[in-house]
Design a protein around this motif. Structure first.
Motif, PDB file in Angstrom:
ATOM      1  N   UNK A 120       7.048  -9.729  -5.327  1.00  0.00           N
ATOM      2  CA  UNK A 120       5.619  -9.890  -5.511  1.00  0.00           C
ATOM      3  C   UNK A 120       5.167 -11.209  -4.868  1.00  0.00           C
ATOM      4  N   UNK A 121       4.034 -11.204  -4.185  1.00  0.00           N
ATOM      5  CA  UNK A 121       3.537 -12.431  -3.540  1.00  0.00           C
ATOM      6  C   UNK A 121       2.727 -13.306  -4.508  1.00  0.00           C
ATOM      7  N   UNK A 122       3.383 -13.799  -5.567  1.00  0.00           N
ATOM      8  CA  UNK A 122       2.694 -14.583  -6.588  1.00  0.00           C
ATOM      9  C   UNK A 122       1.913 -15.739  -5.973  1.00  0.00           C
ATOM     10  N   UNK A 123       0.714 -15.931  -6.476  1.00  0.00           N
ATOM     11  CA  UNK A 123      -0.195 -17.019  -6.091  1.00  0.00           C
ATOM     12  C   UNK A 123      -0.760 -16.898  -4.682  1.00  0.00           C
ATOM     13  N   UNK A 124      -0.524 -15.806  -4.002  1.00  0.00           N
ATOM     14  CA  UNK A 124      -1.092 -15.627  -2.670  1.00  0.00           C
ATOM     15  C   UNK A 124      -2.621 -15.601  -2.755  1.00  0.00           C
ATOM     16  N   UNK A 125      -3.145 -15.021  -3.814  1.00  0.00           N
ATOM     17  CA  UNK A 125      -4.589 -14.933  -3.997  1.00  0.00           C
ATOM     18  C   UNK A 125      -5.045 -15.792  -5.179  1.00  0.00           C
ATOM     19  N   UNK A 126      -4.455 -16.935  -5.314  1.00  0.00           N
ATOM     20  CA  UNK A 126      -4.808 -17.849  -6.409  1.00  0.00           C
ATOM     21  C   UNK A 126      -6.320 -18.076  -6.407  1.00  0.00           C
ATOM     22  N   UNK A 127      -6.907 -17.951  -7.580  1.00  0.00           N
ATOM     23  CA  UNK A 127      -8.346 -18.149  -7.722  1.00  0.00           C
ATOM     24  C   UNK A 127      -9.150 -16.859  -7.678  1.00  0.00           C
ATOM     25  N   UNK A 128      -8.545 -15.775  -7.242  1.00  0.00           N
ATOM     26  CA  UNK A 128      -9.234 -14.488  -7.229  1.00  0.00           C
ATOM     27  C   UNK A 128      -9.127 -13.835  -8.601  1.00  0.00           C
ATOM     28  N   UNK A 129     -10.159 -13.133  -8.993  1.00  0.00           N
ATOM     29  CA  UNK A 129     -10.115 -12.382 -10.240  1.00  0.00           C
ATOM     30  C   UNK A 129      -9.128 -11.225 -10.090  1.00  0.00           C
TER      31      UNK A 129
END
Length: 89
Positions: free
Chosen positions: A13-22
């Motif tokens: 899983x690409x954890x934190x790739x979209x940090x800040x997105x809901x």
């Protein structure tokens, strides 16, 4: 320009790739799955999805096609995914 062959097939899983997105975790999973489909196909294909992803379209991460619930990865998405799954030379 990036090609599917420039990527490792997603296995984690690409954890934190979209940090800040809901709902980032769910969106990251979707993008990793879509990349996996493109890597298997060997080209950037349009991918039918079960649901609409208006938030990702609005954020310019997915590009809608004429077919309902069918999307392509945007240049932005490919860059994000490359930061996690890009092959090292």
């Amino acid at each position: 320009m990036l090609h599917p062959q420039d990527f490792e097939k997603p296995t984690k899983h690409p954890f934190d790739m979209l940090r800040g997105y809901r709902n980032a975790c769910q969106k990251e999973s979707l993008l990793a799955w879509m990349l996996s489909q493109c890597v298997e196909a060997g080209e950037w294909i349009a991918i039918p999805c079960q649901y609409q992803h208006d938030d990702l379209v609005k954020d310019e991460i997915l590009i809608p096609t004429e077919q309902e619930c069918c999307y392509r990865l945007s240049k932005k998405a490919k860059g994000l995914l490359y930061s996690v799954y890009g092959k090292e030379d």
